[in-house]
Structure formats: structure tokens, C-alpha cells
Design a protein around this motif. Structure first.
Motif, PDB file in Angstrom:
ATOM      1  N   UNK A   1       0.830  -1.209   0.000  1.00  0.00           N
ATOM      2  CA  UNK A   1       0.000   0.000   0.000  1.00  0.00           C
ATOM      3  C   UNK A   1       0.863   1.256   0.000  1.00  0.00           C
ATOM      4  N   UNK A   2       1.891   1.263   0.866  1.00  0.00           N
ATOM      5  CA  UNK A   2       2.757   2.441   0.945  1.00  0.00           C
ATOM      6  C   UNK A   2       3.471   2.681  -0.381  1.00  0.00           C
ATOM      7  N   UNK A   3       3.945   1.609  -1.029  1.00  0.00           N
ATOM      8  CA  UNK A   3       4.646   1.762  -2.309  1.00  0.00           C
ATOM      9  C   UNK A   3       3.707   2.256  -3.402  1.00  0.00           C
TER      10      UNK A   3
ATOM     11  N   UNK B   1       5.407   6.702   4.053  1.00  0.00           N
ATOM     12  CA  UNK B   1       5.544   7.077   2.641  1.00  0.00           C
ATOM     13  C   UNK B   1       5.409   8.580   2.505  1.00  0.00           C
ATOM     14  N   UNK B   2       5.659   9.095   1.298  1.00  0.00           N
ATOM     15  CA  UNK B   2       5.534  10.533   1.040  1.00  0.00           C
ATOM     16  C   UNK B   2       4.357  10.833   0.125  1.00  0.00           C
ATOM     17  N   UNK B   3       3.320  10.012   0.204  1.00  0.00           N
ATOM     18  CA  UNK B   3       2.115  10.224  -0.594  1.00  0.00           C
ATOM     19  C   UNK B   3       1.171  11.220   0.040  1.00  0.00           C
ATOM     20  N   UNK B   4      -0.111  11.205  -0.364  1.00  0.00           N
ATOM     21  CA  UNK B   4      -1.079  12.179   0.161  1.00  0.00           C
ATOM     22  C   UNK B   4      -1.564  11.887   1.573  1.00  0.00           C
TER      23      UNK B   4
ATOM     24  N   UNK C   1      -9.617   4.387  -2.415  1.00  0.00           N
ATOM     25  CA  UNK C   1      -8.427   4.257  -1.601  1.00  0.00           C
ATOM     26  C   UNK C   1      -7.827   2.879  -1.610  1.00  0.00           C
ATOM     27  N   UNK C   2      -8.604   1.833  -1.970  1.00  0.00           N
ATOM     28  CA  UNK C   2      -8.064   0.499  -1.980  1.00  0.00           C
ATOM     29  C   UNK C   2      -7.637   0.006  -0.616  1.00  0.00           C
ATOM     30  N   UNK C   3      -8.237   0.522   0.459  1.00  0.00           N
ATOM     31  CA  UNK C   3      -7.879   0.125   1.820  1.00  0.00           C
ATOM     32  C   UNK C   3      -9.096  -0.474   2.524  1.00  0.00           C
ATOM     33  N   UNK C   4      -9.745  -1.421   1.869  1.00  0.00           N
ATOM     34  CA  UNK C   4     -10.914  -2.048   2.463  1.00  0.00           C
ATOM     35  C   UNK C   4     -10.572  -3.374   3.088  1.00  0.00           C
ATOM     36  N   UNK C   5     -10.914  -4.444   2.404  1.00  0.00           N
ATOM     37  CA  UNK C   5     -10.726  -5.776   2.962  1.00  0.00           C
ATOM     38  C   UNK C   5      -9.255  -6.120   3.127  1.00  0.00           C
ATOM     39  N   UNK C   6      -8.392  -5.731   2.182  1.00  0.00           N
ATOM     40  CA  UNK C   6      -6.968  -6.059   2.278  1.00  0.00           C
ATOM     41  C   UNK C   6      -6.335  -5.482   3.527  1.00  0.00           C
ATOM     42  N   UNK C   7      -6.634  -4.246   3.847  1.00  0.00           N
ATOM     43  CA  UNK C   7      -6.088  -3.612   5.041  1.00  0.00           C
ATOM     44  C   UNK C   7      -6.644  -4.274   6.301  1.00  0.00           C
TER      45      UNK C   7
END
Length: 457
Positions: A330-332, A356-359, A387-393
Motif C-alpha cells: 500500500x505504501x509503495x 511514505x511521502x504520498x497524500x 483508496x483500496x484500503x478495504x478488505x486487504x487492510x
């Protein structure tokens, strides 16, 4: 001829409710209604109303008998079939209320029951239809009904404003309770699915670790015959005349055998059978996690401490490998240029910080991250709106917490940008996981290793 709504063919998907469950609940209603009709027998306006009410209850009970005869008790109903039966429940209750005072009858509150059941197990579309049917029935019963049964020759009529208040309360209760029950049931279903996915991921990681062990065993067993092939190939190459047409084939055979030997030497680096959870330093564990994600655009740096005492050595825990891998991925994906994985420890604790240096994390979901299916309109991933941070996270967080870790999330302070995830273990939990998770596997490996040593001796 098969009824579509109640069909129970095996090749159809599983239905939400067993028929036997609904039938047993309906028998309770049948006996309760029968008792009520018999109790108010003498208070009904006419003998005919008693027999009509008794016939309605009898037909209602006969439907249960037909369902048990027509279908197996273990049959599972599809959503439309359940909705149809609940609709019949509402209609039967409306007829009895029509014969016994309409909305002045206190049992009018039972309209809530079928709608509540629907909200718990059926799609919102069907629940809305049943709710509207119940409210429509209640509306008709405000104006069309036989007088409320009352002892003696007198009649009893409630004020119209009070009856309207009962109707309004019933309508609001149906709307509120159905929405509330539907939300709770949906949360429960999502959590169950997410936990099942977590178990599946962990089982997959353990299966991959077992395959690693099988690969190591194969490399060990094939080493001796491959060495023999190489030796014979070299002797043949040396003995053959340089002009022999077979020389090129023998040389090719030797080169391919040497290539197989190099491949097997790599496979031998995997844990052997019975050593699925080998011990490894935290630096090697972090490198195993980070290595698959170094091919992206972002640079991933691993920062190790210059002091802190002896380096922690833990087991090769699939839960930690997958959980950290998901966070690093996720960070990458969200980073602009750089991801940092910082490791630190002391005598009591072990920390891994992924930044990370993202948003950064969207503020509107910061408090809910780690729950299943959490999404936001403003995504962090580059080029995506989700955000793609649902079930995987959720799976990553669950696996890390099962290993004894505790996660904290935050965004960098302005003017810096980016997200920070910290995972902390107690040193004891990191170096010696609970026996309920890994101890049995390590204990089972000891007899195998003893037997192998005895065989080699």
C-alpha cells in the motif's frame, strides 16, 4: 410442478433461511392467534365473525402443513420465497385485525415482526416492499374494521386522534427498526465474510510455507543423483575425441545438469519439512517482506537501528509476512518517490514503522481504517479514485494483531506529506509466539528431526 420461489435444486446458490425455521416461527403465531380468537369468542359482535376468524387461522396453519409436505424441512428458501411467506404473514394478520377492531387492536404492533425479519435476512428492495405492504394494511385498517371485541353489550371506540397516533408510531417503528436491523445484519455479514477471507489468506500463506519445505526436501534428495550425472558427463566429455559428433550433446548435457544444480541450491535455502516456521533475524524478515515490492516506481529504504541491544530473532510467521507485505505494498502504491521501513527494538519491545511521502490517509476514514470494506471517495492510490484500503487492510491488521502486534495510524504533520503505520510487539511475543498458533507445529517437527537424525546415523 415446482414453485419457482420455493425451488430447492442443488445447483442453485444457498438460500438465506431454512424453511423449517420459518415454519416453526409460524406455528407459534398460529397457536397464539388461535388462543386469542377462542378467548374473545364471547366478545365478538357476531358468531359469524368467530367462525371467519377461526377459518383464517386454520388456513394459515394449513399452509404450514402444506409447506412441510411439499418441501423438505432442511430446504433453504431464496429471497423471493422468504418475502412471499412474510407477505402472507402480514396479509393474514391484517385480516384478523379487520375482524377484531382494526388499528384499535393493540396486536396491530405485530406488523413490525415480518418487516424486522425481512430487514435481517433479505435485500433492502424486498424489505421496502414488505414495509409498504404493512403500512398500507395499517392505513386501510384505520377506516375499515369491525368493532373491537368488548365484554358485555357495550362498544368501545378509541378517539380518532389516538388511532392516528398509533398508526404513525407503527409506521415510524417499521421504518426505523427495519433500517437499524438491516444495517446491523449487513455489518455482521461483512464481518463474517472478512474473517473468512482472513482465514483463507492465512491458510494460503501456510500452504506456501509447506511448499517451500517440500522444495527444500526435493533439492536435498535430488542433489546426489544430479552430482552423479555431472560427474559422468564430465568424464564422457574428457574421453571423447574433439571431432566426435557427440561431443556437443555431452557438453550440452553437462551444462544443463549444472544449471539444475544451481536451481536446486537456491531451493535448498527454503525451510525443510517440519521447519515451516524457521527462526530468522528481524532484518532478514523485513528484507523478505520488502524484496517483492522493490520493482515499483517508489524507492523502498530499510532503516535498521545502530543500537538497542541484540537483534530480535523470531519465527517465519506467515501472518507477519503477509500483514507487513500488504502494508508495504500500500505504501509503495501511494508513495510519490520514497517509502521507509524503519525497525527499532529494546529489551521489552519491537517496532516496525512504514511511512511514505504520498497524500496520506483520508481524514474522513482515519478512525475507521482496519474495519472491513472501508472506502472513501478521495483515494490515496496514484491514478485511482478509490483508496483500496478495504478488505486487504482489514486482513493485514487482523493477521498482525493475531501475531501480538498493535497498529497505530497517523499522517505526517504539515508541511510534510505522507502516512505512517507503526506496529509494536512485545519482544517476548515476537521472539516466542503463542503455542496455540505455532507451538504445535514446532513440537511436531522435533520427532521428525530426531527420526531423520537417526536415519542419517
Amino acid at each position: 410442478m415446482t414453485t419457482p420461489a420455493l425451488s430447492t435444486t442443488e445447483d442453485e446458490p444457498s438460500r438465506p433461511v431454512r424453511l423449517d425455521t420459518l415454519v416453526r416461527l409460524r406455528w407459534i403465531a398460529v397457536f397464539g392467534q388461535l388462543a386469542a380468537v377462542l378467548i374473545v369468542h364471547d366478545s365478538l359482535v357476531s358468531e359469524a365473525l368467530f367462525w371467519v376468524a377461526l377459518a383464517v387461522v386454520t388456513l394459515y396453519g394449513s399452509l404450514n402443513v402444506y409447506l412441510l409436505w411439499r418441501f423438505h424441512g432442511d430446504a433453504r428458501l431464496e429471497a423471493n420465497g422468504v418475502a412471499l411467506l412474510l407477505g402472507v404473514d402480514i396479509a393474514e394478520l391484517a385480516i384478523l385485525l379487520f375482524l377484531t377492531g382494526g388499528m384499535q387492536n393493540p396486536f396491530a404492533l405485530l406488523f413490525i415482526g415480518p418487516v424486522l425479519i425481512s430487514a435481517s435476512i433479505l435485500p433492502s428492495r424486498l424489505t421496502l416492499m414488505l414495509g409498504l405492504l404493512a403500512i398500507a394494511s395499517a392505513t386501510v385498517l384505520m377506516f375499515a374494521y369491525f368493532p373491537l371485541p368488548w365484554p358485555g353489550d357495550g362498544s368501545f371506540e378509541l378517539p380518532w386522534i389516538y388511532v392516528f397516533g398509533v398508526w404513525l408510531a407503527l409506521a415510524l417503528a417499521i421504518g426505523y427498526i427495519s433500517v437499524y436491523a438491516g444495517q446491523i445484519a449487513e455489518e455482521s455479514r461483512k464481518l463474517t465474510q472478512a474473517l473468512a477471507a482472513t482465514e483463507l489468506v492465512l491458510a494460503r500463506e501456510q500452504h506456501l510455507s509447506q511448499l517451500d519445505g517440500l522444495a527444500a526436501a526435493a533439492a536435498h534428495e535430488l542433489g546426489t543423483p544430479l552430482a552423479t550425472i555431472l560427474l559422468v558427463a564430465k568424464e564422457l566429455e574428457n574421453d571423447l575425441d574433439p571431432a566426435s559428433p557427440m561431443l556437443e550433446d555431452i557438453r550440452l548435457l553437462r551444462q544443463q545438469a549444472q544449471r539444475c544444480r544451481e536451481i536446486l541450491s537456491k531451493l535448498s535455502e527454503f525451510p525443510a519439512p517440519g521447519e515451516m516456521f524457521v527462526r530468522m533475524p528481524i532484518a532478514a524478515l523485513v528484507e523478505d517482506v520488502v524484496a517483492p515490492h522493490r520493482t515499483g516506481e517508489a524507492v523502498i529504504d530499510v532503516v535498521m537501528p545502530s543500537e538497542g541491544g541484540p537483534e530480535p530473532i523470531g519465527v517465519r510467521n506467515p501472518a507477519i509476512l503477509y500483514g507487513l507485505g500488504n502494508l508495504v505494498e500500500n505504501a509503495a502504491d501511494f508513495a510519490r518517490e520514497r517509502v521507509e521501513v524503519a525497525v527499532s527494538w529494546n529489551a521489552d519491545s519491537v517496532w516496525i514503522m512504514i511511512s511514505d511521502d504520498g497524500p496520506g490517509f483520508p481524514p474522513e476514514i482515519m478512525d475507521r481504517l482496519g474495519k472491513p470494506y472501508v472506502t472513501s471517495r478521495r483515494g490515496r492510490r496514484k491514478g485511482e479514485d478509490s483508496p483500496g484500503l478495504g478488505l486487504g487492510f482489514f486482513i493485514a491488521k487482523t493477521l498482525l494483531e493475531r501475531s501480538g502486534g498493535r497498529l497505530t495510524l497517523q499522517n505526517r504533520r504539515f508541511p510534510q506529506r505522507g502516512a505512517i503505520v507503526r506496529i509494536r510487539w512485545s519482544r517476548e511475543e515476537f521472539e516466542h509466539p503463542a503455542e496455540t498458533l505455532w507451538g504445535s507445529a514446532e513440537q511436531e517437527s522435533e520427532p521428525d528431526e530426531a527420526a531423520a537424525s537417526a536415519g542419517r546415523a
